[in-house]
Structure formats: structure tokens, C-alpha cells
Write a protein that holds these residues in place. Structure first.
Motif, short mmCIF file in Angstrom:
data_model
loop_
_atom_site.label_atom_id
_atom_site.label_comp_id
_atom_site.label_asym_id
_atom_site.label_seq_id
_atom_site.Cartn_x
_atom_site.Cartn_y
_atom_site.Cartn_z
N THR A 70 -21.36 -0.71 6.09
CA THR A 70 -22.24 -1.80 5.68
C THR A 70 -21.65 -3.16 6.05
O THR A 70 -20.44 -3.36 6.02
N ARG A 82 -25.96 0.22 7.03
CA ARG A 82 -26.81 -0.81 6.43
C ARG A 82 -26.25 -2.20 6.72
O ARG A 82 -25.04 -2.41 6.76
N GLU A 114 -30.65 1.12 7.99
CA GLU A 114 -31.59 0.09 7.56
C GLU A 114 -30.98 -1.31 7.60
O GLU A 114 -29.76 -1.50 7.62
N ASN A 115 -31.90 -2.29 7.65
CA ASN A 115 -31.53 -3.71 7.60
C ASN A 115 -30.54 -4.08 8.71
O ASN A 115 -29.59 -4.82 8.48
#
Length: 200
Positions: A44, A78, A114-115
């Protein structure tokens, strides 16, 4: 990191240059942050500003990604961004992730990309008939047919370039703004803007 297993990788930045040379044939995964991610891991808030070049390596199991070369198994990727240059990947090349492979049945919450944002250049291997080229992820392989790999809230503003589209070649082009190729059941990627929670 060359490989990550059952770990968390958070808020890392890569600014260097990696060149993969030709030579003996080995499986190889190359990423600005991690080459290979396995187990129940998460990556992340990571950023690639570097140069990854594997155009000289022509073995058909090479996966190249701006942040991660290959994910094998359940993982969450992410809030990551690629602003660098990614080229090569005889099998798969992506701005964020080269290959996302899921072979076992796991919860959907554990299989997420995601993102993420790609602003960099992504170029397919020059002579490959099998490579997939995606602005976010090169390819998704899902053999656990009851669980899709979720690709959500990702956008690529860098143009993925499939060299086979400009060559006289029997190879079909496999290039896409979000993903180059999806095998079996994978949630259809969307092109919605990055969540307001993500900033780079």
C-alpha cells in the motif's frame, strides 16, 4: 525486495534503474518495490519513479511491473502509483503490476487491486507473441473460478504500447488502458478516478 511473503509493505518509493540483461533462461519477476509477492500480503501507498527495462530478456515467463512484478495468491495492492518507465516483460508488463495470479479459493476481500494510478510509460516486450501489456496490470490469471480478482478505482493516463500492433506479426495485440489480458473469472476493471483518499 526480491520477494515478499505474508508481509505488509507500506509507503515505499523507488527512484533507481533496473536493467535485466539477456542470458540463461530463468523465471524472473521485476518490480520497483517488489519482484514477487506471495501469501496473504499487502502493498500500500508505494510509488515508482524509476526505470525498469527488461527488453533484452526474452524468456516467456518474465513479468515486469512498476511497483510489483508478480503477485501469486491472495493479496491487496492499494494506493500505489507509477510515474516511471516500464518496458519488457515477455509474459506480462503493467504500470503497477505485471501479473496477478490466483490459484486457490480465498475470500474476495483478499484479492484486490484498487486506488492505483499510472502516469508512466508502459511498453511491451519487442518480440513476444504471448506478452500482455496493461496500464495498471499486464494480466490477471484466476483459476479459483468462484472468486474474482477485484480491480477497482484505478486509472492510467500513460498509454500502454503493444509493439505487436505496429509489426508485421501473427501475434495478436494484447494491450489495454487498465489490463492487457484476463484469464478465467476476473472482475471487469473500471476507469473511475482514484478515490479522494489517495494522493501522490
Amino acid at each position: 525486495a526480491g520477494a515478499v511473503m505474508d508481509s505488509r509493505v507500506e509507503r515505499c518509493t523507488y527512484t533507481g534503474a533496473i536493467t535485466v540483461l539477456g542470458g540463461e533462461i530463468y523465471y524472473i519477476d521485476v518490480g520497483g518495490i517488489a519482484g514477487n509477492v506471495q501469501g496473504r500480503s499487502s502493498v500500500t501507498g508505494c510509488l515508482d519513479l524509476g526505470v525498469l527495462d527488461a527488453t533484452a530478456y526474452d524468456f516467456n515467463c518474465a513479468c515486469i511491473g512498476g511497483v510489483i512484478g508478480r503477485v501469486e495468491g491472495p493479496a491487496v495492492v492499494r494506493d500505489c502509483c507509477n510515474r516511471g518507465s516500464v518496458s519488457g516483460g515477455e509474459r506480462a508488463v503493467g504500470g503497477i503490476l505485471g501479473d496477478f495470479s490466483l490459484y486457490d479459493r480465498v475470500a474476495e476481500a483478499d484479492c484486490v487491486l484498487e486506488n492505483c494510478l499510472n502516469l508512466g510509460k508502459v511498453v511491451q516486450s519487442p518480440d513476444s507473441c504471448s506478452a500482455s501489456c496493461g496500464g495498471i496490470v499486464g494480466e490477471i490469471i484466476n483459476k479459483a473460478v468462484d472468486r474474482p480478482v477485484q480491480v477497482r478505482n484505478c486509472v492510467s493516463l500513460g498509454e500502454p504500447y503493444s509493439r505487436t500492433t505496429t509489426m508485421t506479426s501473427p501475434c495478436p495485440p494484447r494491450a489495454g488502458r487498465i489490463s492487457g489480458r484476463r484469464w478465467r473469472r476476473a472482475a471487469r476493471p473500471n476507469r473511475r478516478l482514484i478515490s479522494h483518499r489517495t494522493s501522490f
